[in-house]
Design a protein around this motif. Structure first.
Motif, mmCIF file in Angstrom:
data_model
loop_
_atom_site.group_PDB
_atom_site.id
_atom_site.type_symbol
_atom_site.label_atom_id
_atom_site.label_comp_id
_atom_site.label_asym_id
_atom_site.label_seq_id
_atom_site.Cartn_x
_atom_site.Cartn_y
_atom_site.Cartn_z
ATOM 1 N N ALA A 198 23.493 32.429 -48.768
ATOM 2 C CA ALA A 198 22.986 32.367 -47.400
ATOM 3 C C ALA A 198 21.476 32.237 -47.394
ATOM 4 O O ALA A 198 20.890 31.537 -46.549
ATOM 5 C CB ALA A 198 23.417 33.618 -46.629
ATOM 6 N N HIS A 201 20.251 28.605 -47.880
ATOM 7 C CA HIS A 201 20.284 27.824 -46.653
ATOM 8 C C HIS A 201 19.238 28.293 -45.644
ATOM 9 O O HIS A 201 18.554 27.475 -45.017
ATOM 10 C CB HIS A 201 21.683 27.909 -46.025
ATOM 11 C CG HIS A 201 22.756 27.253 -46.841
ATOM 12 N ND1 HIS A 201 22.838 25.890 -47.018
ATOM 13 C CD2 HIS A 201 23.798 27.789 -47.538
ATOM 14 C CE1 HIS A 201 23.886 25.599 -47.777
ATOM 15 N NE2 HIS A 201 24.479 26.729 -48.113
ATOM 16 N N HIS A 204 15.466 27.114 -45.213
ATOM 17 C CA HIS A 204 15.168 25.811 -44.622
ATOM 18 C C HIS A 204 15.072 25.937 -43.103
ATOM 19 O O HIS A 204 15.941 26.554 -42.477
ATOM 20 C CB HIS A 204 16.270 24.803 -44.968
ATOM 21 C CG HIS A 204 16.309 24.421 -46.411
ATOM 22 N ND1 HIS A 204 16.813 25.246 -47.393
ATOM 23 C CD2 HIS A 204 15.894 23.297 -47.055
ATOM 24 C CE1 HIS A 204 16.721 24.647 -48.563
ATOM 25 N NE2 HIS A 204 16.165 23.470 -48.393
ATOM 26 N N GLY A 207 18.170 25.347 -41.409
ATOM 27 C CA GLY A 207 19.227 26.310 -41.662
ATOM 28 C C GLY A 207 20.238 25.921 -42.719
ATOM 29 O O GLY A 207 21.269 26.589 -42.862
ATOM 30 N N LYS A 208 19.953 24.872 -43.487
ATOM 31 C CA LYS A 208 20.903 24.490 -44.529
ATOM 32 C C LYS A 208 20.225 23.685 -45.624
ATOM 33 O O LYS A 208 19.203 23.027 -45.385
ATOM 34 C CB LYS A 208 22.052 23.661 -43.946
ATOM 35 C CG LYS A 208 21.700 22.219 -43.594
ATOM 36 C CD LYS A 208 22.909 21.485 -43.058
ATOM 37 C CE LYS A 208 22.646 19.982 -42.885
ATOM 38 N NZ LYS A 208 22.599 19.258 -44.167
ATOM 39 N N THR A 211 22.582 17.561 -48.177
ATOM 40 C CA THR A 211 23.681 16.933 -48.894
ATOM 41 C C THR A 211 23.366 15.453 -49.085
ATOM 42 O O THR A 211 22.520 14.890 -48.370
ATOM 43 C CB THR A 211 25.004 17.064 -48.121
ATOM 44 O OG1 THR A 211 24.918 16.256 -46.929
ATOM 45 C CG2 THR A 211 25.287 18.507 -47.741
ATOM 46 N N GLY A 239 14.786 19.119 -44.706
ATOM 47 C CA GLY A 239 15.102 20.291 -43.894
ATOM 48 C C GLY A 239 13.881 20.990 -43.328
ATOM 49 O O GLY A 239 13.973 22.132 -42.862
#
Length: 249
Positions: A198, A201, A204, A207-208, A211, A239
């Motif tokens: 957690a 993520h 950033h 929030g993640k 990918t 991010g």
């Protein structure tokens, strides 16, 4: 000859390159997936389907680059997009005092000279189609951890190469650069066994962790006609991390 727009993506067997190839094929492109690992690249192309073709490519070898572009010309008669993604992705983490010249040169040859060679030999086809080039850099062009000089130098060089080439090749060819931040490119099985935390993520601003699909979406936009007024630019896809002040408390 191909009726579909054609894009060559380098380093496409896995990670960001594979994600880009997958997205472009879904958007209606025929994707030529070039990689040094021909076997894995063929497997990756088979997963995508008939709109993807795998081809052996060593971006450090000018003869290999020329051969691939000749094959694209003969098979498809066109090239509408080029994505220079192939790179030595490990930043290194070795003190510059102990970095050997051949190690330094390996980064330059793959990450920077490789992009130059692809552009050099792809430009005649791209000019004919008024195509676009997307170079995949790194947020390390702007910020660093210790002992990453070789990697950072290549990504900073790729940014400068991008805006110089955009001025030289416009208006026929647009050239832009994407600088990814932390992108989780690990195989799905590894991600399941060792999931990100957690905290990974949460650090950033969005929030993640990113990918490959995040980078693929921006690449698809920059290759498209919708980005027709955009060239010579560098885009952070990180991010928000390059805009965040971090001080030890």
């Amino acid at each position: 000859m191909s009726e579909l727009p054609v894009c060559l993506v380098t380093g496409a067997a896995r990670g960001i390159g594979y994600g880009i190839a997958q997205r472009l094929a879904g958007d209606g492109w025929h994707v030529i997936m070039g990689d040094l690992d021909e076997a894995e690249c063929r497997t990756a192309a088979e997963r995508i389907g008939p709109q993807a073709t795998a081809i052996a490519l060593n971006v450090r070898d000018e003869c290999s680059v020329e051969q691939v572009l000749d094959e694209v010309q003969q098979a498809h008669g066109r090239l509408d997009g080029l994505v220079n993604n192939a790179a030595i992705s490990d930043p290194g983490h070795q003190p510059v005092e102990t970095l050997r010249l051949d190690q330094w040169q390996a980064y330059l040859d793959t990450n920077l000279t490789g992009a130059f060679l692809l552009c050099k030999h792809a430009l005649p086809l791209l000019r004919a189609q008024r195509g676009a080039i997307v170079n995949i850099g790194s947020s390390r062009a702007w910020q660093s951890e210790p002992h990453t000089e070789a990697y950072a130098a290549t990504k900073g060089g790729l940014e400068a190469f991008t805006h110089a080439l955009a001025i030289s090749t416009g208006p026929q060819v647009r050239v832009n650069c994407i600088h990814p931040g932390w992108i989780d490119t690990r195989p799905p099985a590894t991600q399941r066994v060792e999931p990100l935390t957690a905290a990974d993520h949460a650090q950033h601003p969005v929030g993640k962790v990113g990918t490959p699909a995040d980078i693929a979406a921006l690449t698809a936009f920059l290759l498209s006609a919708e980005a027709g007024f955009i060239t010579g630019q560098s885009w952070a896809a990180d991010g928000g991390m390059t805009r965040r002040m971090i001080y030890a408390e």
